[in-house]
Design a protein around this motif. Structure first.
Motif, PDB file in Angstrom:
ATOM      1  N   GLN A   1       0.836  -1.202   0.000  1.00  0.00           N
ATOM      2  CA  GLN A   1       0.000   0.000   0.000  1.00  0.00           C
ATOM      3  C   GLN A   1       0.870   1.252   0.000  1.00  0.00           C
ATOM      4  O   GLN A   1       0.620   2.204  -0.747  1.00  0.00           O
ATOM      5  CB  GLN A   1      -0.911  -0.011   1.225  1.00  0.00           C
ATOM      6  CG  GLN A   1      -1.837   1.184   1.320  1.00  0.00           C
ATOM      7  CD  GLN A   1      -2.708   1.122   2.560  1.00  0.00           C
ATOM      8  OE1 GLN A   1      -2.820   0.093   3.205  1.00  0.00           O
ATOM      9  NE2 GLN A   1      -3.322   2.231   2.894  1.00  0.00           N
ATOM     10  N   GLN A   2       1.916   1.279   0.837  1.00  0.00           N
ATOM     11  CA  GLN A   2       2.835   2.412   0.854  1.00  0.00           C
ATOM     12  C   GLN A   2       3.570   2.542  -0.478  1.00  0.00           C
ATOM     13  O   GLN A   2       3.792   3.650  -0.978  1.00  0.00           O
ATOM     14  CB  GLN A   2       3.844   2.236   1.985  1.00  0.00           C
ATOM     15  CG  GLN A   2       3.254   2.320   3.371  1.00  0.00           C
ATOM     16  CD  GLN A   2       2.751   3.706   3.697  1.00  0.00           C
ATOM     17  OE1 GLN A   2       3.350   4.709   3.315  1.00  0.00           O
ATOM     18  NE2 GLN A   2       1.633   3.786   4.396  1.00  0.00           N
TER      19      GLN A   2
ATOM     20  N   GLN B   1      -8.133   7.628   5.058  1.00  0.00           N
ATOM     21  CA  GLN B   1      -6.996   7.093   5.811  1.00  0.00           C
ATOM     22  C   GLN B   1      -7.424   6.519   7.167  1.00  0.00           C
ATOM     23  O   GLN B   1      -6.841   5.536   7.632  1.00  0.00           O
ATOM     24  CB  GLN B   1      -5.941   8.175   6.010  1.00  0.00           C
ATOM     25  CG  GLN B   1      -5.161   8.526   4.750  1.00  0.00           C
ATOM     26  CD  GLN B   1      -4.484   7.312   4.137  1.00  0.00           C
ATOM     27  OE1 GLN B   1      -3.715   6.617   4.790  1.00  0.00           O
ATOM     28  NE2 GLN B   1      -4.780   7.060   2.865  1.00  0.00           N
TER      29      GLN B   1
ATOM     30  N   ASP C   1      12.050   6.781  -1.102  1.00  0.00           N
ATOM     31  CA  ASP C   1      10.756   6.419  -0.519  1.00  0.00           C
ATOM     32  C   ASP C   1      10.180   5.151  -1.140  1.00  0.00           C
ATOM     33  O   ASP C   1       9.495   4.369  -0.464  1.00  0.00           O
ATOM     34  CB  ASP C   1       9.771   7.573  -0.677  1.00  0.00           C
ATOM     35  CG  ASP C   1      10.131   8.773   0.181  1.00  0.00           C
ATOM     36  OD1 ASP C   1      10.950   8.602   1.104  1.00  0.00           O
ATOM     37  OD2 ASP C   1       9.611   9.882  -0.083  1.00  0.00           O
TER      38      ASP C   1
ATOM     39  N   CYS D   1       9.575   1.552   1.547  1.00  0.00           N
ATOM     40  CA  CYS D   1       8.206   1.125   1.839  1.00  0.00           C
ATOM     41  C   CYS D   1       8.188  -0.175   2.632  1.00  0.00           C
ATOM     42  O   CYS D   1       7.305  -0.387   3.475  1.00  0.00           O
ATOM     43  CB  CYS D   1       7.418   0.939   0.543  1.00  0.00           C
ATOM     44  SG  CYS D   1       7.016   2.491  -0.270  1.00  0.00           S
TER      45      CYS D   1
ATOM     46  N   ALA E   1       8.460   0.709   6.165  1.00  0.00           N
ATOM     47  CA  ALA E   1       7.190   1.193   6.698  1.00  0.00           C
ATOM     48  C   ALA E   1       6.246   0.030   6.961  1.00  0.00           C
ATOM     49  O   ALA E   1       5.543  -0.006   7.988  1.00  0.00           O
ATOM     50  CB  ALA E   1       6.562   2.185   5.726  1.00  0.00           C
TER      51      ALA E   1
ATOM     52  N   SER F   1       4.804  -0.833  10.641  1.00  0.00           N
ATOM     53  CA  SER F   1       3.360  -0.844  10.906  1.00  0.00           C
ATOM     54  C   SER F   1       2.863  -2.246  11.220  1.00  0.00           C
ATOM     55  O   SER F   1       2.122  -2.457  12.187  1.00  0.00           O
ATOM     56  CB  SER F   1       2.597  -0.277   9.706  1.00  0.00           C
ATOM     57  OG  SER F   1       2.924   1.067   9.483  1.00  0.00           O
TER      58      SER F   1
END
Length: 496
Positions: A25-26, A149, A331, A335, A338, A342
């Motif tokens: 998703q990121q 979100q 970035d 990901c 991230a 998460s």
């Protein structure tokens, strides 16, 4: 459920269904930004620089939104692990109320004073005019982003990470297609330049918002899954308030596995998950106790990052363009970090919500080791693809020279970023320890890096690359303090 001393295979089996959908998703979200960057670079480097600077205002909004979602995840993951569906529903409802109010403030500012916002980031009149137009057109997107979100946060913390990933992926695909159509004038459309990118942002965010709201409502009706109580967001009579408060809170709700979600967790159904009455005032108090330090941390870190961009913005359009491309490449590859942060935070939150703190300690150790290995691997990939990026960047010669050096800096930056993402961004908040990150970022960014960066850029007038190196040492500076704090295990707490 893992054994008291989980093996690495147990860890991977439970983490992957959480981390991989979040990481993907990121990735698609960053991929959307990447397409914007390269399409704008192909049309006009000034347009690229203007949009890059304009999105700094959106970046500040994202910091507030990130704090809201991290605070939500801290409570939702642990209450979901405990089995208290009613508490999850209450949390997501009052978080949605605060998010809509915040989104409306940013939308009004972007629509009313876009030129003033752009003047904070640059003194170039061309960039100010282009960027302010972009902000004005995308102002509506702030509310759409806020609602979607929070819905996606609910999905990933209640075993439906795959649902959020699908919605995000479709939204990004739509954004890319509409952006390209309006930017290049495909299918007989007029070439709208920056305006086209802005319009596509609003369209794609509207689809994400509508779809996520529909899916939350559908799951709530079909599976008794927790969702937003929309009537509770509006001024209503005391009788209606009482009805909203009791609906879905006093009943006993059970859970059944939903293999279609691709997650090891379950969504509420009819065979085992209980719901208890938890005071709304207690939940809100706990939420703000964990969210406010996170918000402080996000503002400190994000304000520092935005200041980095402002410093680079005063070093010329070539530096801004090169920095934009370097950030996109970085970035895209972080990901996975991230997702690991998460997903690891959600996994740890569920374990700690069940009171299994010894298990959480083992899982935390595996997460840290995985983060270091992942950071080194990503750094190596950046070095490998650097020649290809330089060949295809479409930047001016000077900007491309800057980009070459920036990618070398990114290769070491991601190692620290990976470790800090999983600890400060995942492990610590999962146990309600959100203050450490705020203090750590305040010292490294605002006491050390920003003063040095400003001196280097505006007083000593060092070369662009020297300033860039100074502005990218914060993640490495934090590592010793992060490791020491992790080993104290003060983050091991059941917040329910």
């Amino acid at each position: 459920m893992m054994a008291s001393e989980p093996t690495f295979r147990d860890f991977v089996r439970q983490l992957c269904p959480l981390a991989l959908p979040i990481a993907f998703q990121q990735f698609v979200l960053v991929l959307s930004n990447a397409f914007d960057v390269f399409m704008l670079a192909a049309v006009d480097q000034n347009a690229l620089s203007a949009v890059s600077l304009a999105t700094q205002f959106q970046f500040i909004f994202d910091l507030f939104l990130m704090a809201f979602t991290i605070g939500s995840s801290t409570l939702i993951a642990q209450y979901w692990g405990k089995g208290d569906v009613g508490a999850v529903q209450q949390v997501i409802t009052f978080v949605m109320r605060h998010t809509i109010a915040l989104s409306a403030v940013f939308a009004v500012l972007a629509a009313a004073i876009p030129h003033l916002l752009m003047r904070i980031t640059t003194n170039d009149n061309v960039l100010i005019d282009l960027g302010s137009h972009y902000l004005a057109v995308t102002s509506l997107a702030f509310v759409l982003i806020g609602v979607s979100q929070i819905n996606l946060c609910l999905f990933k913390n209640t075993g439906r990470a795959r649902t959020g990933t699908i919605i995000s992926a479709v939204g990004v695909a739509l954004h890319i297609v509409v952006s390209a159509t309006l930017l290049f004038g495909w299918f007989g459309m007029s070439r709208l330049g920056v305006t086209g990118v802005a319009i596509s942002t609003v369209v794609s965010r509207a689809v994400e918002c509508a779809w996520s709201c529909w899916k939350v409502r559908q799951d709530s009706r079909r599976h008794n899954a927790p969702g937003v109580q929309w009537r509770a967001l509006l001024p209503v009579s005391a009788q209606c308030k009482a009805k909203v408060e009791t609906t879905g809170i006093n009943r006993t709700v059970n859970a059944k596995a939903d293999p279609a979600n691709g997650s090891g967790n379950t969504i509420p159904g009819n065979t085992g998950r209980r719901t208890t009455r938890t005071s709304m005032s207690i939940l809100e108090r706990d939420y703000w106790r964990y969210t406010l330090p996170v918000l402080g941390n996000e503002i400190i870190w994000g304000g520092g990052f935005a200041t980095y961009t402002v410093i680079m913005g005063h070093l010329g359009t070539d530096a801004v363009a090169a920095n934009s491309v370097a950030n996109i490449i970085k970035d895209l590859l972080v990901c996975l970090c991230a997702g690991l942060g998460s997903g690891g935070g959600i996994l740890l939150g569920g374990i700690m919500g069940r009171g299994e703190l010894a298990q959480a300690r083992h899982v935390g150790r595996w997460l840290c080791r995985s983060a270091l290995a992942l950071g080194v691997a990503i750094g190596a990939v950046i070095l490998m693809i650097r020649p290809l990026v330089l060949r295809w960047s479409l930047l001016d010669a000077q900007a491309n020279e800057y980009l070459s050096g920036m990618l070398l800096v990114c290769a070491y930056y991601v190692v620290g970023k990976a470790l800090n993402s999983i600890t400060v961004g995942g492990i610590f908040p999962a146990g309600g320890d959100s203050r450490f990150g705020m203090v750590c970022d305040a010292v490294t960014i605002w006491v050390i890096v920003i003063p040095m960066g400003m001196l280097a850029a505006f007083v000593w007038q060092l070369p662009v690359m020297a300033v860039y190196v100074i502005l990218n040492i914060d993640e490495l500076l934090k590592i010793p303090a992060v490791i020491v704090h992790y080993r104290t295990h003060r983050w091991l707490r059941n917040v329910t």
